[in-house]
Each structure stands twice: as structure tokens, then as C-alpha cells.
Write an enzyme that holds these catalytic residues in place. Structure first.
Site, PDB file in Angstrom:
ATOM      1  CE  LYS A 102      -4.460   0.978   0.395  1.00 47.39           C
ATOM      2  NZ  LYS A 102      -5.562   0.070   0.017  1.00 47.39           N
TER       3      LYS A 102
HETATM    4  N1  GLU Z   1      -7.172   0.099  -3.243  1.00 46.12           N
HETATM    5  C1  GLU Z   1      -7.950  -1.060  -3.495  1.00 46.12           C
HETATM    6  C2  GLU Z   1      -7.983  -1.967  -2.283  1.00 46.12           C
HETATM    7  O1  GLU Z   1      -7.828  -1.515  -1.170  1.00 46.12           O
HETATM    8  C3  GLU Z   1      -7.542  -1.782  -4.779  1.00 46.12           C
HETATM    9  C4  GLU Z   1      -6.135  -2.276  -4.822  1.00 46.12           C
HETATM   10  C5  GLU Z   1      -5.689  -2.807  -6.181  1.00 46.12           C
HETATM   11  O2  GLU Z   1      -6.496  -2.813  -7.109  1.00 46.12           O
HETATM   12  O3  GLU Z   1      -4.521  -3.187  -6.287  1.00 46.12           O
HETATM   13  O4  GLU Z   1      -8.261  -3.138  -2.366  1.00 46.12           O
END
Ligand code: GLU
Length: 409
Positions: A102
Site C-alpha cells: 500500500k
Molecule cells: N485500493 C484497493 C484496495 O484496497 C484496490 C487495490 C488494487 O487494485 O490493487 O483493495
């Protein structure tokens, strides 16, 4: 309680049921790499703003690391680390071949011009391009970022590494993005809500729903739930909330939101506060905004029978315990909102194969993957007599743990 304390508390609950050793717990919880960078930005008026950017790469035992980028004033080390660990368990719950990561920048995008947002994004990529990439770590949208931001990330990454659209997902459909990615998280939330109702032998038609947050996830969840016959009777955004017992006209509200950038003052409903949405008289509550909104202070006032966690980390452990005592069923974030990362996976596959899927295929493959994750989580919950959250963590941690042991250190 901090986001990381929340995530760790759920990890420990599952690890206790699994009988994990303390060495294994430490190994699985410790991030592989944490990057924190200066993002210096020249503002339109010429002054310099110094921002902080983060990328936490938590685990790569099951594949390249994957997770969104959040541009929000509350982004900090603790939150990014917590959300990175959630991504490792989430990708494992839906069994897609990724680890978890993240990132984010501590910034209020509402205060940036389009040019400033582009410069901040490109500068951030300049600082982290050597640690990301299609076989290392693939960013995607999260709060405060969208397809346009992903397009800038791809373009900036390619300046260093050459053509490689699979370096980021959630791109515009016109620029190597996937049909169905934008709707995927919200649609997945709706599909899983319907699956949960079927499992409970209840009819979703006519069910009353409250959705906190009307961004990408909340608005698409609302749209698909209405198509399935449910009634969204309450919703909100950061500026205020709306209630209409007859059901809010979601198609109208989406049009209103596109024009005014808020749901506030929508003529087809009565105004309430953003927090009142959480305790609205409904069957299903869907937090679809920031983390930590359901806590010891308000959990006893929640009137819904089901909580579907469209947001990441919306429920603090004290609230989770109160919900369990009150027989309120919680569908946890690492399953409920996994539709987004699943369609990100489809986008990455299409980019690598240079082959475009039709929307029908994206949707049906997504439904199949979410159904398999749901069935597995429910089976574990029934076998081990644990909550759906603990079952989902057991599934995710178990898959990551087995991959780690099989590969060897
Ligand atoms: N931000 C989204 C999540 O928390 C999507 C992450 C992604 O598509 O890699 O799952």
C-alpha cells in the site's frame, strides 16, 4: 485505536485459532520493505510545498506485491502499514497470485489544482520507480486517486523503464485499462451482499441499505444494489448525509453528484449528519469511506443486522465484539471489497497478454472468484465456529504462511 493496532488485533485473533507460533506471527506481520520519501512540489503560485510519500511492501510470498495509493490528509506510516498487511490477506482470500502493499501521500487533493496533482504524482513516481514494477509491486487507485492519476503513474514509470502498462492498474479504459475496473469494488460489494442474503435465505429485494460514502465504491455499490431490488434509504459523503425511507433515486443522485461533487442538498431526500448514517434504521450498513468509523462509542447504536465492509478497516475490534454479541453479521473488508483488486489482476493479465476482455467476461470471472472466496470463508467459519472476519483472516494468513514455508526463507 490506530489502524495498525486494529489490523494486528484481528491478525492475533486468527493466529490464536490457528495455533501459530510466535516466530511465525512475527515473520508474517513484519513488512518486507517500507519506503518513505520527500515529495517536493512547486505550487501554481510558485511556493514550495514539501509532502511525504509512502510505499509499504508487506509480503511477496504469493507473487508481486499489489495495493492502492491513497492521497489523503490522514495518511501516515501506521495507516499505510496496516493497509499493506490487509492487502496481503485480501489477495490470498480471493486467491489471486499477489502479495500485499500500500502507498500514499499525506495531502488533501481538494486543495490541489489539476496541474499540482499531476506534478505531485510524477514526483512521487520519480522517488519510488525503482522499487515498483509489474513483477515487483503494482500500485492502483484508492481514496483520493483515480484512473487519471494511474495514467500519469504509467507514463512517468515508462520514462525510466520503457513501455510497460502492467506497472499499474486502474488505468483509463482508453489507455490500457480494463472494462469493469472502475465499477469493480462497488459491484463486488453488491454481489457479495446478495450472496450473503442468499446464504441467510433472505431476500435482498426490498432490503433497506445505508451506505456511508458516495465515492467510487459507495456509488457503484448503491447502483448495483438498486438494480438487484434493494432500497438505498440513507447515504452520505464528507459534507453531509441523506435519508429517504422510500428509497433514494440513485440514478438521480449519481447525476447530482457528478454535477455538484457532493450529495449534500440533494432535493430527493432529507438532510442528516454523516455520522447518523451509521445508526440509521436499515437492514444493511455499508461503511464505504474512511477507517475506524465503527467503534466502542457507536456500535451499540447500530440498527442494521448486517455490516458489509466496503471501506478498509472501518470496524475497531471493540465494535466487532459488540456486533458479535448482538448477532450483527459482519462481512469483513478483506473479502467484501476484494472485487477491486481482483479486476486489477484481470487488467494486469490483459496488459501482459496484449489481449482485451469483454465486460461480460470480466464480470463473470469476478463473480466466480468472489463466490469461491465467500464459500471458503463461510466453510471455515462454520467448521471452526468463528466469525466471518476471523475465518477470512485464517484463510488469508494460512495461504500466505503455506507459500512462505513451501518456498523456504
Ligand atoms: N485500493 C484497493 C484496495 O484496497 C484496490 C487495490 C488494487 O487494485 O490493487 O483493495
Amino acid at each position: 485505536m490506530s489502524s495498525l493496532e486494529t489490523a494486528n488485533s484481528y491478525f492475533e485473533q486468527a493466529a490464536d485459532v490457528m495455533g501459530l507460533s510466535s516466530n511465525m506471527r512475527t515473520l508474517l506481520k513484519t513488512p518486507l520493505r517500507e519506503v518513505k520519501v520527500q515529495v517536493a512540489l512547486e505550487m501554481d503560485d510558485g511556493h514550495i510545498s514539501t509532502l511525504i510519500g509512502y510505499r509499504v511492501q508487506h509480503d511477496k510470498a504469493r507473487g508481486p506485491m499489489k495495493g492502492g495509493l491513497r492521497f489523503h490528509p490522514e495518511v501516515d506510516d501506521d495507516e499505510v502499514q496496516a493497509l499493506a498487511t490487509l492487502m496481503s490477506w485480501k489477495t490470498a482470500v480471493v486467491n489471486i497470485p499477489y502479495g500485499g502493499a500500500k502507498g500514499g501521500i499525506t495531502v488533501d487533493t481538494h486543495k490541489l489544482s489539476a496541474g499540482e496533482l499531476e506534478r505531485v504524482t510524477r514526483k512521487f513516481v520519480d522517488e519510488i520507480h525503482d522499487v515498483i514494477g509489474p513483477d515487483k509491486d503494482i500500485p492502483a487507485p484508492d481514496m483520493g486517486t483515480n484512473a487519471q492519476v494511474m495514467a500519469w503513474i504509467m507514463n512517468q514509470y515508462e520514462k525510466f523503464h520503457g513501455f510497460n502498462p502492467a506497472c499499474v492498474t486502474g488505468k483509463p479504459v482508453e489507455l490500457h485499462g480494463a472494462d469493469g475496473r472502475e465499477e469493480a469494488t462497488g459491484r463486488g460489494v453488491a454481489v457479495l451482499t446478495r450472496t450473503l442474503f442468499e446464504h441467510q435465505k433472505r431476500d435482498l429485494a426490498g432490503a433497506r441499505i445505508a451506505i456511508q460514502g458516495f465515492g467510487n465504491v459507495g456509488s457503484f455499490a448503491a447502483k448495483f444494489l438498486c438494480e438487484m431490488g434493494a432500497k438505498v434509504t440513507a447515504t452520505s459523503d464528507a459534507h453531509g448525509g441523506l435519508v429517504n425511507e422510500e428509497g433514494i433515486d440513485i440514478a438521480e443522485l449519481i447525476r447530482y453528484h457528478d454535477e455538484h461533487k457532493t450529495v449534500k442538498d440533494f432535493p430527493g431526500a432529507d438532510a442528516v449528519s454523516n455520522t447518523e448514517i451509521l445508526t440509521a434504521d436499515v437492514d444493511v450498513l455499508i461503511p464505504a469511506a474512511i477507517g475506524g468509523v465503527l467503534n466502542a462509542e457507536n456500535a451499540r447504536d447500530v440498527r442494521a443486522q448486517y455490516v458489509i465492509e466496503a471501506a478498509n478497516n472501518p470496524t475497531e475490534p471493540e465494535a466487532d465484539e459488540i456486533f458479535e454479541q448482538r448477532n450483527i453479521l459482519v462481512l469483513p473488508d478483506i473479502l467484501a471489497n476484494a472485487g477491486g483488486v481482483t479486476v486489477s489482476y484481470f487488467e494486469w493479465v490483459q496488459n501482459r497478454q496484449h489481449f482485451r476482455w469483454e465486460l461480460d467476461r470480466v464480470r463473470s470471472e469476478l463473480d466466480r472468484i468472489l463466490a469461491a472466496g465467500f464459500n471458503r470463508v463461510v466453510t471455515i467459519a462454520e467448521e471452526k465456529k468463528v466469525s466471518l472476519r476471523v475465518a477470512a483472516y485464517i484463510l488469508g494468513i494460512g495461504r500466505v504462511g503455506r507459500a512462505t514455508v513451501l518456498a523456504g526463507l
